[in-house]
Write a protein that holds these residues in place. Structure first.
Motif, PDB file in Angstrom:
ATOM      1  N   LEU A 122       0.808  -1.224   0.000  1.00 11.95           N
ATOM      2  CA  LEU A 122       0.000   0.000   0.000  1.00 11.95           C
ATOM      3  C   LEU A 122       0.837   1.267   0.000  1.00 11.95           C
ATOM      4  CD1 LEU A 122      -2.822  -1.015   2.529  1.00 11.95           C
ATOM      5  CD2 LEU A 122      -2.884  -1.079   0.024  1.00 11.95           C
ATOM      6  N   THR A 123       2.000   1.228   0.644  1.00 14.02           N
ATOM      7  CA  THR A 123       2.840   2.427   0.733  1.00 14.02           C
ATOM      8  C   THR A 123       4.301   2.087   0.435  1.00 14.02           C
ATOM      9  OG1 THR A 123       3.414   2.189   3.082  1.00 14.02           O
ATOM     10  CG2 THR A 123       1.332   3.311   2.575  1.00 14.02           C
ATOM     11  N   ALA A 124       5.033   3.108   0.056  1.00  7.19           N
ATOM     12  CA  ALA A 124       6.454   2.918  -0.245  1.00  7.19           C
ATOM     13  C   ALA A 124       7.227   2.483   0.990  1.00  7.19           C
ATOM     14  CB  ALA A 124       7.035   4.210  -0.806  1.00  7.19           C
ATOM     15  N   TYR A 125       6.922   3.065   2.137  1.00  8.18           N
ATOM     16  CA  TYR A 125       7.694   2.747   3.333  1.00  8.18           C
ATOM     17  C   TYR A 125       7.430   1.333   3.828  1.00  8.18           C
ATOM     18  CZ  TYR A 125       9.764   7.316   3.676  1.00  8.18           C
ATOM     19  OH  TYR A 125      10.515   8.428   3.416  1.00  8.18           O
ATOM     20  N   TYR A 126       6.213   0.829   3.601  1.00  6.67           N
ATOM     21  CA  TYR A 126       5.953  -0.566   3.954  1.00  6.67           C
ATOM     22  C   TYR A 126       6.823  -1.486   3.101  1.00  6.67           C
ATOM     23  CZ  TYR A 126       3.867  -5.132   4.352  1.00  6.67           C
ATOM     24  OH  TYR A 126       3.699  -6.484   4.540  1.00  6.67           O
ATOM     25  N   VAL A 127       6.889  -1.207   1.809  1.00  5.96           N
ATOM     26  CA  VAL A 127       7.701  -2.031   0.913  1.00  5.96           C
ATOM     27  C   VAL A 127       9.166  -1.980   1.314  1.00  5.96           C
ATOM     28  CG1 VAL A 127       8.519  -2.310  -1.452  1.00  5.96           C
ATOM     29  CG2 VAL A 127       6.096  -1.820  -1.020  1.00  5.96           C
ATOM     30  N   MET A 128       9.685  -0.784   1.619  1.00  3.04           N
ATOM     31  CA  MET A 128      11.098  -0.640   1.939  1.00  3.04           C
ATOM     32  C   MET A 128      11.450  -1.227   3.301  1.00  3.04           C
ATOM     33  SD  MET A 128      12.215   3.057   0.341  1.00  3.04           S
ATOM     34  CE  MET A 128      10.949   4.029   1.167  1.00  3.04           C
ATOM     35  N   ARG A 129      10.537  -1.150   4.262  1.00  2.00           N
ATOM     36  CA  ARG A 129      10.864  -1.600   5.618  1.00  2.00           C
ATOM     37  C   ARG A 129      10.432  -3.038   5.902  1.00  2.00           C
ATOM     38  NH1 ARG A 129       9.673   4.162   8.587  1.00  2.00           N
ATOM     39  NH2 ARG A 129      11.818   4.921   8.421  1.00  2.00           N
ATOM     40  N   LYS A 198     -12.367  -0.201  -3.098  1.00  2.75           N
ATOM     41  CA  LYS A 198     -11.425  -0.640  -4.104  1.00  2.75           C
ATOM     42  C   LYS A 198     -10.129   0.130  -3.909  1.00  2.75           C
ATOM     43  CE  LYS A 198     -10.931  -1.319  -9.097  1.00  2.75           C
ATOM     44  NZ  LYS A 198     -11.575  -1.155 -10.426  1.00  2.75           N
ATOM     45  N   VAL A 199      -9.006  -0.576  -3.856  1.00  9.48           N
ATOM     46  CA  VAL A 199      -7.728   0.082  -3.565  1.00  9.48           C
ATOM     47  C   VAL A 199      -6.819   0.073  -4.788  1.00  9.48           C
ATOM     48  CG1 VAL A 199      -7.847  -0.484  -1.117  1.00  9.48           C
ATOM     49  CG2 VAL A 199      -6.649  -2.022  -2.687  1.00  9.48           C
ATOM     50  N   ARG A 200      -5.783   0.900  -4.726  1.00  9.65           N
ATOM     51  CA  ARG A 200      -4.799   0.994  -5.795  1.00  9.65           C
ATOM     52  C   ARG A 200      -3.412   0.794  -5.186  1.00  9.65           C
ATOM     53  NH1 ARG A 200      -5.629   5.728  -6.738  1.00  9.65           N
ATOM     54  NH2 ARG A 200      -3.696   6.655  -5.962  1.00  9.65           N
ATOM     55  N   PRO A 201      -3.026  -0.457  -4.922  1.00 12.43           N
ATOM     56  CA  PRO A 201      -1.697  -0.698  -4.337  1.00 12.43           C
ATOM     57  C   PRO A 201      -0.603  -0.375  -5.343  1.00 12.43           C
ATOM     58  CG  PRO A 201      -2.715  -2.765  -4.974  1.00 12.43           C
ATOM     59  CD  PRO A 201      -3.754  -1.698  -5.188  1.00 12.43           C
ATOM     60  N   LEU A 202       0.627  -0.329  -4.868  1.00  8.39           N
ATOM     61  CA  LEU A 202       1.762  -0.117  -5.759  1.00  8.39           C
ATOM     62  C   LEU A 202       1.859  -1.278  -6.746  1.00  8.39           C
ATOM     63  CD1 LEU A 202       4.417   1.100  -3.169  1.00  8.39           C
ATOM     64  CD2 LEU A 202       2.966   2.498  -4.645  1.00  8.39           C
ATOM     65  N   ALA A 208       9.283  -3.393  -7.072  1.00  2.38           N
ATOM     66  CA  ALA A 208      10.638  -3.849  -7.383  1.00  2.38           C
ATOM     67  C   ALA A 208      11.637  -2.717  -7.331  1.00  2.38           C
ATOM     68  CB  ALA A 208      10.650  -4.515  -8.755  1.00  2.38           C
ATOM     69  N   GLU A 209      11.231  -1.541  -7.812  1.00  2.00           N
ATOM     70  CA  GLU A 209      12.130  -0.380  -7.794  1.00  2.00           C
ATOM     71  C   GLU A 209      12.445   0.032  -6.354  1.00  2.00           C
ATOM     72  OE1 GLU A 209      13.655   3.532  -7.625  1.00  2.00           O
ATOM     73  OE2 GLU A 209      11.606   3.066  -6.959  1.00  2.00           O
ATOM     74  N   LEU A 210      11.462  -0.012  -5.483  1.00  2.00           N
ATOM     75  CA  LEU A 210      11.684   0.330  -4.077  1.00  2.00           C
ATOM     76  C   LEU A 210      12.583  -0.693  -3.391  1.00  2.00           C
ATOM     77  CD1 LEU A 210       8.042   1.403  -3.175  1.00  2.00           C
ATOM     78  CD2 LEU A 210      10.050   2.898  -3.138  1.00  2.00           C
ATOM     79  N   LEU A 211      12.362  -1.972  -3.691  1.00  2.29           N
ATOM     80  CA  LEU A 211      13.168  -3.027  -3.065  1.00  2.29           C
ATOM     81  C   LEU A 211      14.627  -2.951  -3.496  1.00  2.29           C
ATOM     82  CD1 LEU A 211      10.709  -6.054  -3.291  1.00  2.29           C
ATOM     83  CD2 LEU A 211      11.402  -4.820  -1.230  1.00  2.29           C
ATOM     84  N   SER A 212      14.857  -2.430  -4.695  1.00  2.65           N
ATOM     85  CA  SER A 212      16.238  -2.300  -5.188  1.00  2.65           C
ATOM     86  C   SER A 212      17.021  -1.262  -4.414  1.00  2.65           C
ATOM     87  CB  SER A 212      16.229  -1.952  -6.672  1.00  2.65           C
ATOM     88  OG  SER A 212      15.778  -0.620  -6.889  1.00  2.65           O
ATOM     89  N   ARG A 213      16.320  -0.390  -3.693  1.00  6.68           N
ATOM     90  CA  ARG A 213      16.990   0.666  -2.922  1.00  6.68           C
ATOM     91  C   ARG A 213      17.436   0.169  -1.541  1.00  6.68           C
ATOM     92  NH1 ARG A 213      13.159   6.054  -3.544  1.00  6.68           N
ATOM     93  NH2 ARG A 213      12.911   6.022  -5.836  1.00  6.68           N
ATOM     94  N   ARG A 214      16.917  -0.949  -1.094  1.00  8.79           N
ATOM     95  CA  ARG A 214      17.183  -1.423   0.269  1.00  8.79           C
ATOM     96  C   ARG A 214      18.615  -1.890   0.428  1.00  8.79           C
ATOM     97  NH1 ARG A 214      12.300  -5.456   1.586  1.00  8.79           N
ATOM     98  NH2 ARG A 214      13.784  -6.082   3.157  1.00  8.79           N
TER      99      ARG A 214
END
Length: 214
Positions: A122-129, A198-202, A208-214
């Motif tokens: 749902l959010t960028a920070y959830y994906v990254m953390r 109805k939601v619009r997740p990433l 994948a782009e966010l995970l590449s930053r971790r």
């Protein structure tokens, strides 16, 4: 010797501080939840059994050897193996936080979820953390079979969600584990609040782009 003592004292105080913060913000209740962190020599400090995270005594934390043997401090929690499983699979981890936080537990009880990845991105920070959150099937607290199940799921993820129980999250540092656990809880809350809509997740590409930053 002074450096070792200083490191341990600092880590004990940090565990107490994080525990109080989590408790004061109602992310854990009563004597639920536990925290652990590793010293540079591999020894592990952990909150003891029947202890409230809101009123921990740094001198009474349970201490384990690098081999996982309880060597000092109060009697350890029966969930100590959850932490040891995460450290075994997530070699770079320096801390683990396990909570019975309300929204994450609520999501773990839902009948229809993806057991390979419970929460949507749902959010960028959830994906990254957090990134990925597999569901571990239900076992009673303290059941040795839970250790095997957690170890299997933790091979590919530093965070797991125990069915009808709560999250277990590892991090390189205690603060990283704390922040990831808090992000998980907020995302679980968002997920439940949005369920009628109805939601619009990433997208997969955005994730994948966010995970590449971790």
């Amino acid at each position: 010797m002074t450096a070792i003592i200083s490191e341990e004292t600092k880590l004990r105080d940090e565990i107490v501080s994080v525990g109080r913060s989590l408790f004061d913000r109602s992310l854990t209740f009563g004597s639920t939840g536990n925290i652990s962190a590793r010293l540079s020599n591999g020894d592990m400090l952990m909150t003891p059994t029947n202890a409230s995270l809101g009123s921990l005594d740094p001198a009474r934390l349970s201490r384990f050897s690098a081999e996982g043997v309880h060597v000092d401090g109060d009697k350890p929690t029966k969930e100590a193996f959850l932490h040891q499983c995460m450290y075994c699979q997530q070699k770079m981890s320096g801390a683990v936080v396990h909570l019975h936080s309300t929204y994450a537990v609520a999501v773990s009880i839902l009948d229809v979820v993806d057991p390979t990845d419970v929460l949507p991105p749902l959010t960028a920070y959830y994906v990254m953390r957090v990134g990925k959150l597999p569901l571990v099937e239900y076992f009673p607290p303290g059941d040795p079979a839970l250790a095997t199940a957690v170890a299997e799921k933790a091979k590919d993820s530093h965070a797991v969600l125990l069915a009808n129980h709560g999250p277990v999250v590892a991090g390189k540092t205690l603060r990283e584990a704390q922040y990831a656990t808090e992000e998980l809880e907020e995302t679980a809350k968002l997920h439940l609040l949005l369920r009628p809509h109805k939601v619009r997740p990433l997208t997969a590409v955005q994730k994948a782009e966010l995970l590449s930053r971790r």
